[in-house]
Design a protein around this motif. Sequence first.
Motif, mmCIF file in Angstrom:
data_model
loop_
_atom_site.group_PDB
_atom_site.id
_atom_site.type_symbol
_atom_site.label_atom_id
_atom_site.label_comp_id
_atom_site.label_asym_id
_atom_site.label_seq_id
_atom_site.Cartn_x
_atom_site.Cartn_y
_atom_site.Cartn_z
ATOM 1 N N HIS A 18 39.416 9.751 46.539
ATOM 2 C CA HIS A 18 39.223 9.855 47.988
ATOM 3 C C HIS A 18 38.762 11.259 48.374
ATOM 4 O O HIS A 18 37.884 11.425 49.229
ATOM 5 C CB HIS A 18 40.514 9.496 48.728
ATOM 6 C CG HIS A 18 40.358 9.458 50.227
ATOM 7 N ND1 HIS A 18 41.135 10.196 51.076
ATOM 8 C CD2 HIS A 18 39.471 8.792 51.009
ATOM 9 C CE1 HIS A 18 40.748 9.977 52.331
ATOM 10 N NE2 HIS A 18 39.749 9.130 52.319
ATOM 11 N N ALA A 77 35.120 11.623 47.709
ATOM 12 C CA ALA A 77 34.326 10.915 48.714
ATOM 13 C C ALA A 77 34.293 11.703 50.027
ATOM 14 O O ALA A 77 33.245 11.823 50.673
ATOM 15 C CB ALA A 77 34.901 9.516 48.946
ATOM 16 N N ARG A 78 35.419 12.276 50.408
ATOM 17 C CA ARG A 78 35.486 13.069 51.642
ATOM 18 C C ARG A 78 34.586 14.300 51.537
ATOM 19 O O ARG A 78 33.884 14.646 52.483
ATOM 20 C CB ARG A 78 36.931 13.521 51.904
ATOM 21 C CG ARG A 78 37.896 12.372 52.090
ATOM 22 C CD ARG A 78 37.938 11.886 53.504
ATOM 23 N NE ARG A 78 38.334 12.923 54.427
ATOM 24 C CZ ARG A 78 37.969 12.949 55.707
ATOM 25 N NH1 ARG A 78 37.181 12.015 56.178
ATOM 26 N NH2 ARG A 78 38.372 13.906 56.508
ATOM 27 N N VAL A 114 31.003 13.477 52.043
ATOM 28 C CA VAL A 114 30.635 13.270 53.448
ATOM 29 C C VAL A 114 30.506 14.612 54.171
ATOM 30 O O VAL A 114 29.577 14.821 54.945
ATOM 31 C CB VAL A 114 31.696 12.386 54.170
ATOM 32 C CG1 VAL A 114 31.433 12.351 55.681
ATOM 33 C CG2 VAL A 114 31.698 10.978 53.608
ATOM 34 N N HIS A 115 31.446 15.515 53.916
ATOM 35 C CA HIS A 115 31.562 16.701 54.767
ATOM 36 C C HIS A 115 30.899 17.966 54.241
ATOM 37 O O HIS A 115 30.692 18.906 55.001
ATOM 38 C CB HIS A 115 33.043 16.970 55.068
ATOM 39 C CG HIS A 115 33.614 15.956 56.006
ATOM 40 N ND1 HIS A 115 33.423 16.016 57.370
ATOM 41 C CD2 HIS A 115 34.313 14.814 55.782
ATOM 42 C CE1 HIS A 115 34.004 14.972 57.934
ATOM 43 N NE2 HIS A 115 34.546 14.220 57.004
ATOM 44 N N LEU A 166 25.215 10.105 54.715
ATOM 45 C CA LEU A 166 26.674 10.221 54.590
ATOM 46 C C LEU A 166 27.101 10.823 53.265
ATOM 47 O O LEU A 166 28.292 10.879 52.964
ATOM 48 C CB LEU A 166 27.332 8.845 54.790
ATOM 49 C CG LEU A 166 27.401 8.394 56.251
ATOM 50 C CD1 LEU A 166 27.786 6.923 56.347
ATOM 51 C CD2 LEU A 166 28.385 9.251 57.035
ATOM 52 N N ARG A 206 26.985 5.785 52.189
ATOM 53 C CA ARG A 206 28.414 5.970 52.455
ATOM 54 C C ARG A 206 29.186 5.995 51.139
ATOM 55 O O ARG A 206 29.101 5.054 50.362
ATOM 56 C CB ARG A 206 28.922 4.814 53.322
ATOM 57 C CG ARG A 206 30.273 5.062 53.915
ATOM 58 C CD ARG A 206 30.723 3.886 54.726
ATOM 59 N NE ARG A 206 31.414 2.911 53.896
ATOM 60 C CZ ARG A 206 31.717 1.682 54.273
ATOM 61 N NH1 ARG A 206 31.361 1.267 55.452
ATOM 62 N NH2 ARG A 206 32.349 0.857 53.476
ATOM 63 N N PRO A 207 29.921 7.059 50.853
ATOM 64 C CA PRO A 207 30.592 7.164 49.554
ATOM 65 C C PRO A 207 31.723 6.155 49.391
ATOM 66 O O PRO A 207 32.467 5.889 50.326
ATOM 67 C CB PRO A 207 31.165 8.583 49.565
ATOM 68 C CG PRO A 207 30.508 9.283 50.684
ATOM 69 C CD PRO A 207 30.136 8.251 51.677
ATOM 70 N N GLY A 208 31.829 5.609 48.211
ATOM 71 C CA GLY A 208 32.980 4.791 47.853
ATOM 72 C C GLY A 208 33.914 5.603 46.973
ATOM 73 O O GLY A 208 33.600 6.743 46.613
ATOM 74 N N LEU A 209 35.041 5.010 46.617
ATOM 75 C CA LEU A 209 35.970 5.743 45.748
ATOM 76 C C LEU A 209 35.418 5.873 44.334
ATOM 77 O O LEU A 209 35.673 6.853 43.648
ATOM 78 C CB LEU A 209 37.328 5.037 45.696
ATOM 79 C CG LEU A 209 38.212 5.109 46.931
ATOM 80 C CD1 LEU A 209 39.635 4.732 46.576
ATOM 81 C CD2 LEU A 209 38.182 6.471 47.592
ATOM 82 N N THR A 210 34.670 4.872 43.887
ATOM 83 C CA THR A 210 34.158 4.905 42.518
ATOM 84 C C THR A 210 32.925 5.800 42.411
ATOM 85 O O THR A 210 32.809 6.600 41.486
ATOM 86 C CB THR A 210 33.789 3.477 42.051
ATOM 87 O OG1 THR A 210 34.844 2.596 42.448
ATOM 88 C CG2 THR A 210 33.626 3.430 40.552
#
Lengths: 459, 252
Positions: free
Chosen positions: B41, B44-45, B48-49, B113, B171-175
């Motif tokens: 996670h 992935a965050r 995005v950021h 994203l 959009r990112p996934g966890l994998t």
Amino acid sequence: MTHYRIALGGETLRFQTLAALMAAATPARSGDALAGIAAESEVARVAAQMILADVPLKTFLTDALVPYEVDEITRLIMDSHDAAAFAPVAHMTVGQFRDWLLSDAATGPVLTALAPGLTPEIVAAASKLMRNRDLINVTRKIRVTSAFRNTLGLPGRLGSRLQPNHPTDDLRGIAASTLDGLTFGCGDAVIGINPATDNVATASELLTMLEDLRTRFDIPTQTCVLTHVTNTIEMIEGGAPVDLVFQSVAGSQAANEGFGVTLSMLQEAREAALSLNRGTVGNNVMYLETGQGSALSANAHHGIDQQTMEARAYAVCRAVDPLLVNTVVGFIGPEYLYDGKEIIRAGLEDHFCGKLLGLPMGCDVCYTNHAEADQNDMDVLMTLLTVAGVHFLIAIPGADDIMLNYQSLSFHDMAFLRNSLGYKAAPEFEAWLSTMGMLTEDGHLIDSAAGAQRLIGAS
Amino acid sequence: MSDLAKDPWAKLRAATPARIGLGRAGAAMPTKATLEFQFAHARARDAVHSELNVEMLANDLLPLETIQVASAAADRVTYLRRPDLGRTLGQGEAAKLTEQNPCDIAFVVADGLSSTAMQSHAAPVIRHTLPKLQGLGIGPVIIATQARVAIGDEIGAAIGAKLTVLLVGERPGLTVADSLGAYLTYEPRPGTRDSARNCLSNIHTQGGMDYETAATKIAWLCREALRRGLTGTGLKENAAAIAQADSGPALR
């Protein structure tokens, strides 16, 4: 002409229409800001709530937010309104209705009898005057049961949908996730797959696999492949073992057209599923999903706030007597619900509105990776919803949906809610878990390896 | 003790990348599984950021000319809340584009994203694609920040491109947190509907579509789009034709 105004803190605040008033009275969320209809300030929001508190409930029966002429959902709401059921609260304003809902006079049976007299707009208005605790307070009193191969919604029970998705619909992979979930006692609400490839052939293959698994272990539950309603009708005609009809629905005719669905299509699908007569303890054959923001994202919101549009989707659900209604609360993304606070609030609102309208309301407690939320927020929402008496929650392996790329609750979370808070699975399903030796005498799950061996050893 | 008794999940785990057979600490996930989830996670965050390093990307794209533009979304928070702003150029940004000569194809690189995806995969995808587009007029690469897919319409119209190939961080996934998508739009102009685009997704190096495959598909779609004068639902990907084109000596 100004319809609604109030003098507050030395200034006069005005709202041109009932729709504008409802939107401004809504607790803050990004979707209403995106639509340009959110309150312009915090004071304006409270002002709108103060005005809304004095609006008679009857106003919502004559002042349609979405015009009757252009929208079949409005026609459904108005034409099916039960004036006799409404009579006990017909004299109230929204504020008086809120107070009465919270009072001891509004018992579970009283609220159940009232449901046909309520409209989505009325319950949405009341929710806007409630804090989170109020929403829980009222919802906890309401009992809604539904049944197919087991009975969901009984006191002290918490259902779960086992969601074993796989990015390529691999049958063995889906079976592996399903077995994992069963060892955690999940799957009484439904074992339901979102297919990666959305066509009739794939859906039929997946459904047949689930049917084999269910009958091999004699599991008292229902299965579903979440494909478009027209595909399900085709599967029924083709002889596939369809338990439940799935469909996403929204709160306006135009938004539903975006989903490729009408009220008559839903009725047709329901009748087709009923004709199979596969339920053993009940005949609720519909599984519907909703979520705040879906109407706005289809540009079909008619200038109405997203929470009211969501409540209107429940009128669609109510018309087909569903087994399950699921608000997929955090899936849509941060432009509609920005952070954990907004997601939690929306989940409680949706549960409140759905239950008050008489629906078997469940929730996908979830978020995407670009929302300001994490698993801690999900912990809060799942606990609050469980205390509020939610019909069922979604559960997936390790909280990670590898096909839809978002996070929900884990199978572990369902075990926590049941073991720590004392909620049990549907009685028929619980009896099956006991038969399989997966529960201790006091109803807790036994050690996972032992439970897994029983299932996998037999598979 | 049989293998099944030791770990009943060993066989099933091989059947799916899902997080199954994690074990339990009471009713909770064990420490190891919890931390692995948090790591995924966090990654992935960050995708995005974190900000796109435009200078580094422009360097990676050399010797191609690059032009940098910003969307109307001033920062990440605005970008996430206001998708409409991410679809339009910021004030004055269009002026950077109007001087350009018209071209057949303009590549637009949008952070979307996942800036991680753009930083890692945008330059290699373009480098693999260009040799397959010989004979066509290629414009400068436009790097757009805080940008969504539809910003390519305004950019393409401003520089007079017949076709845009917009690469965007998905959009990112966890994998997978660095997956890249490619959107092709013929005659781009503001207001173009999504049904008038062709899309390739899941371009990344962890079991996704590899650079060469992506480049082959993009090049085939480019030539077909220009030949037939359209993109979108009217232009379906033809797997057999792509394979044929790819095996041809002219493209090797």
